[in-house]
Design a protein around this motif. Sequence first.
Motif, PDB file in Angstrom:
ATOM      1  N   TYR A  20      15.503  -2.474  14.388  1.00 52.26           N
ATOM      2  CA  TYR A  20      16.243  -1.774  13.626  1.00 52.26           C
ATOM      3  C   TYR A  20      16.878  -2.816  12.815  1.00 52.26           C
ATOM      4  N   ARG A  21      17.586  -2.467  11.864  1.00 49.99           N
ATOM      5  CA  ARG A  21      18.698  -3.564  11.378  1.00 49.99           C
ATOM      6  C   ARG A  21      18.944  -2.556   9.814  1.00 49.99           C
ATOM      7  N   ALA A  22      19.960  -3.311   9.166  1.00 46.69           N
ATOM      8  CA  ALA A  22      20.782  -2.478   7.904  1.00 46.69           C
ATOM      9  C   ALA A  22      20.237  -1.754   7.482  1.00 46.69           C
ATOM     10  N   GLY A  23      20.066  -0.934   6.939  1.00 48.37           N
ATOM     11  CA  GLY A  23      19.396   0.250   6.093  1.00 48.37           C
ATOM     12  C   GLY A  23      17.867   1.060   6.965  1.00 48.37           C
ATOM     13  N   PRO A  24      17.606   1.300   6.223  1.00 47.10           N
ATOM     14  CA  PRO A  24      16.274   2.039   7.548  1.00 47.10           C
ATOM     15  C   PRO A  24      15.173   1.102   8.994  1.00 47.10           C
ATOM     16  N   PRO A  25      14.666   1.694   9.362  1.00 42.85           N
ATOM     17  CA  PRO A  25      14.256   0.845  10.441  1.00 42.85           C
ATOM     18  C   PRO A  25      12.624   0.517   9.853  1.00 42.85           C
TER      19      PRO A  25
END
Length: 79
Positions: A20-25
Amino acid sequence: MACPDVQGLTAGPRGWIATYRAGPPYAGVAVHDAVVEVGVVVRYGRPFAEIAEDVRRLVRPLAGGRAVDVVIGDVADGG
């Protein structure tokens, strides 16, 4: 993806293998404190244990001393 028998990455049957990160996983790789999980879709043909060991061998140097678990989430027709 450097393994010839790996067709792609997968988040697994329940969609839990993801970063999980900024934007889509980023589906197919999850880094935890003690383990790195890698979910793959493999081409039909070679024994799954051999393919999983190939993936482990390639990921291990990048895992920072963590164990590497490989989940074969699907099998694709080799053709």
